[in-house]
Enzyme design. Structure first.
Site, PDB file in Angstrom:
ATOM      1  N   ARG A   1       0.825  -1.216   0.000  1.00 60.44           N
ATOM      2  CA  ARG A   1       0.000   0.000   0.000  1.00 60.44           C
ATOM      3  C   ARG A   1       0.853   1.257   0.000  1.00 60.44           C
ATOM      4  O   ARG A   1       0.446   2.307  -0.488  1.00 60.44           O
ATOM      5  CB  ARG A   1      -0.990  -0.032   1.166  1.00 60.44           C
ATOM      6  CG  ARG A   1      -2.136  -0.985   0.901  1.00 60.44           C
ATOM      7  CD  ARG A   1      -2.857  -1.374   2.151  1.00 60.44           C
ATOM      8  NE  ARG A   1      -2.089  -2.320   2.943  1.00 60.44           N
ATOM      9  CZ  ARG A   1      -2.240  -2.518   4.237  1.00 60.44           C
ATOM     10  NH1 ARG A   1      -3.125  -1.837   4.906  1.00 60.44           N
ATOM     11  NH2 ARG A   1      -1.501  -3.403   4.866  1.00 60.44           N
TER      12      ARG A   1
ATOM     13  N   GLU B   1       4.859  -8.988  16.286  1.00 65.13           N
ATOM     14  CA  GLU B   1       4.290  -9.570  17.501  1.00 65.13           C
ATOM     15  C   GLU B   1       5.002 -10.885  17.826  1.00 65.13           C
ATOM     16  O   GLU B   1       5.358 -11.150  18.968  1.00 65.13           O
ATOM     17  CB  GLU B   1       2.806  -9.803  17.273  1.00 65.13           C
ATOM     18  CG  GLU B   1       2.011  -9.830  18.551  1.00 65.13           C
ATOM     19  CD  GLU B   1       0.527  -9.943  18.258  1.00 65.13           C
ATOM     20  OE1 GLU B   1       0.118  -9.645  17.122  1.00 65.13           O
ATOM     21  OE2 GLU B   1      -0.200 -10.339  19.174  1.00 65.13           O
TER      22      GLU B   1
END
Ligand code: AMP
Length: 172
Positions: free
Chosen positions: A60, A97
């Site tokens: 993006r 994460e």
């Protein structure tokens, strides 16, 4: 009347995994008026910073970054996942994460002293944006602004980017 950009950001619960509320900008980029307005607003903030280059990461970041660079009269530098770029690269690694990930840019993409705007669609924890800033600085460039379409303020990504000039168009 200014368009409300947030009206074209779709919330997708539990993507890409449970517990994540994904901010989907595909409706925004598919709408000519909203897409143009988002680039106009990104450019309005970026223009006074006199950038030579805009740096964005796949995928993006290429869409918004390419349009922003064109609007500013600047060049565009793509940051990609390892193994995608054909020439010699420099790399920065950031925490996810679970585990780590890396981004690369071409070694000759940014000249000494080049003024660079770092762009992404979403500021979450700030880890990827920080890695992009490090890539610019590894090559002797100067980060003159870090700009996002969307900022998830509750994740405090700005703390990771302390010392940089940070801006976002939409905050949640
Ligand atoms: P971070 O390094 O945590 O700031 O993550 C930023 C990157 O992950 C950006 O490139 C975003 O496109 C993507 N991202 C993280 N969280 C979200 C979310 N809730 N919705 C959409 N994209 C996200």
């Amino acid at each position: 009347m200014t368009l409300d950009l947030a009206a074209k950001v779709r919330d997708v619960p539990d993507f890409p995994k449970e517990g994540i509320l994904f901010k989907d900008v595909m409706p925004l980029i598919a709408d000519a008026e909203y897409f143009a307005e988002s680039i106009r607003q990104l450019a309005e903030w970026s223009r006074p910073r006199n950038a030579d280059l805009v740096l964005g990461a796949e995928a993006r970041g290429f869409i918004f970054g390419g349009a922003l660079a064109y609007e500013l009269g600047a060049g565009f530098v793509p940051a990609r996942k390892p193994g995608k770029l054909p020439w010699e690269t420099v790399e920065a690694t950031y925490d996810l994460e679970y585990g780590t990930d890396s981004l690369q840019i071409h070694r000759d993409a940014i000249g000494e002293g080049a003024r660079v705007i770092v762009l992404d669609d979403v500021l979450a924890t700030g880890g990827t944006a920080k890695a992009k800033c490090e890539l610019v600085e590894q090559l002797g460039g100067e980060v003159v602004g870090v700009v996002f379409l969307i900022e998830l303020t509750f994740l405090n990504g700005r703390d990771r980017l302390a010392g940089y000039d940070v801006h976002s168009l939409i905050q949640y």
